[in-house]
Design a protein around this motif. Structure first.
Motif, PDB file in Angstrom:
ATOM      1  N   SER A   1      16.182 -18.207 -49.934  1.00 48.03           N
ATOM      2  CA  SER A   1      16.999 -19.393 -49.644  1.00 48.03           C
ATOM      3  C   SER A   1      18.441 -19.218 -50.104  1.00 48.03           C
ATOM      4  CB  SER A   1      16.397 -20.632 -50.318  1.00 48.03           C
ATOM      5  OG  SER A   1      15.089 -20.873 -49.869  1.00 48.03           O
TER       6      SER A   1
ATOM      7  N   SER B   1      21.492 -19.197 -47.564  1.00 45.44           N
ATOM      8  CA  SER B   1      22.573 -20.183 -47.707  1.00 45.44           C
ATOM      9  C   SER B   1      23.933 -19.494 -47.718  1.00 45.44           C
ATOM     10  CB  SER B   1      22.395 -20.993 -48.993  1.00 45.44           C
ATOM     11  OG  SER B   1      21.170 -21.705 -48.977  1.00 45.44           O
TER      12      SER B   1
ATOM     13  N   MET C   1      12.230 -23.282 -47.184  1.00 41.54           N
ATOM     14  CA  MET C   1      13.565 -22.816 -47.539  1.00 41.54           C
ATOM     15  C   MET C   1      14.631 -23.907 -47.462  1.00 41.54           C
ATOM     16  SD  MET C   1      13.857 -18.999 -45.825  1.00 41.54           S
ATOM     17  CE  MET C   1      15.641 -19.117 -45.891  1.00 41.54           C
TER      18      MET C   1
ATOM     19  N   ALA D   1      17.582 -24.719 -50.078  1.00 42.41           N
ATOM     20  CA  ALA D   1      18.965 -24.463 -49.672  1.00 42.41           C
ATOM     21  C   ALA D   1      19.848 -25.681 -49.944  1.00 42.41           C
ATOM     22  CB  ALA D   1      19.012 -24.091 -48.187  1.00 42.41           C
TER      23      ALA D   1
END
Length: 306
Positions: free
Chosen positions: A80, A84, A192, A196
């Protein structure tokens, strides 16, 4: 001769539309419209992805895959963070470089994937597969030299986004490679996206200050910003959903081939819409990169990993 089912044509069309749509809308928001908050934009994407992923999971449209262990959870946290970073860098780059150049750089993903796969796992491809990466990199170098709207920071941050995206795919193969830990793309997004958001929220507040207050004030003057953000975030989710559906209706290899063509389509449409200047050298460089990516895909399919 077998006919292509209408359902397959529909999901491929939806995948193309959502991919190109979110790219063009983000470019419009961050440059033409003047909404210069790429981290907040990414946070909005992940917030809606979290919500819609949860809705999809409770309606059983996509079978839910549960996490098996705490170790698996921390692996997803790592993915994640890298994800990001990749998306934020991609959105930031759109403030400085045109979509056509962004797509040319993004086409070098196979190069970074091969580099990270070798560096992290020592996996080697056949020499002819590595040879096909030469036109991929050479094409981007030529495109950079012939790009009328070249911006050094935009170039560097877009390369960073591309590298992070490749690193995430390599990490995903390593971290979730065991049979019990494999997740399909929609379930991976389900886990995720909320992580994030938790990563991106403090980054938004640190890097973009009172962006929520600014956006609310802007919405009072022009309500369209609300609809733009909602549409951009919805398209970001549908990129993932249609990606999953295209793979389900076709194959991962077909998805890769369609992805190569998608980049070229996005370049043409972006030039028509934003009318950014492009040189013959830039067009040649991008064409060389696409040819290299196609050759890379073909040699990987033929020779596999040694």
């Amino acid at each position: 001769m077998n006919q292509i089912p209408w359902a397959t044509i529909g999901v491929v069309t939806a995948w193309y539309s959502s991919n190109i749509g979110v790219l063009l809308l983000n470019k419009y928001l961050l440059t033409n419209y003047g909404f210069r908050f790429p981290v907040f934009l990414t946070t909005c994407h992940m917030l809606l992805c979290s919500l819609l992923s949860y809705v999809i999971s409770v309606t059983d449209m996509v079978p839910l895959q549960s996490l098996r262990s705490q170790a698996q959870f921390w692996k997803i946290v790592a993915l994640s963070v890298v994800f990001s970073f990749s998306v934020v860098c991609g959105n930031v780059s759109l403030r400085f470089i045109p979509v056509s150049f962004n797509q040319a750089i993004g086409a070098t993903t196979p190069f970074f994937t091969a580099v990270f796969a070798y560096a992290v796992t020592s996996k080697r491809e056949a020499w002819v597969t590595y040879a096909t990466l030469l036109p991929v990199v050479t094409g981007v170098i030529i495109a950079s030299g012939g790009e009328p709207s070249f911006h050094l920071f935009g170039f560097v941050i877009c390369v960073s986004s591309t590298a992070a995206r490749a690193f995430k795919s390599v990490l995903q193969d390593i971290l979730l490679s065991s049979e019990g830990e494999k997740l399909n793309s929609m379930n991976l997004l389900l886990y995720m996206a909320p992580i994030a958001v938790m990563v991106l929220l403090p980054a938004t507040l640190f890097m973009e200050g009172n962006v929520v207050g600014i956006t609310i004030d802007l919405a009072r003057k022009d309500i369209r910003i609300f609809w733009y953000l909602l549409l951009s975030s919805s398209l970001a989710y549908f990129v993932n959903l249609t990606n999953f559906l295209v793979t389900k209706h076709t194959s991962a290899l077909t998805l890769q081939v369609l992805g190569n063509a998608k980049g070229a389509v996005a370049v043409v449409i972006s030039i028509l819409i934003f009318k950014n200047p492009i040189s013959m050298m830039g067009m040649f460089g991008y064409a060389l990169t696409v040819i290299g990516v196609i050759l890379y895909s073909e040699t990987k399919k033929r020779y596999g990993k040694s």
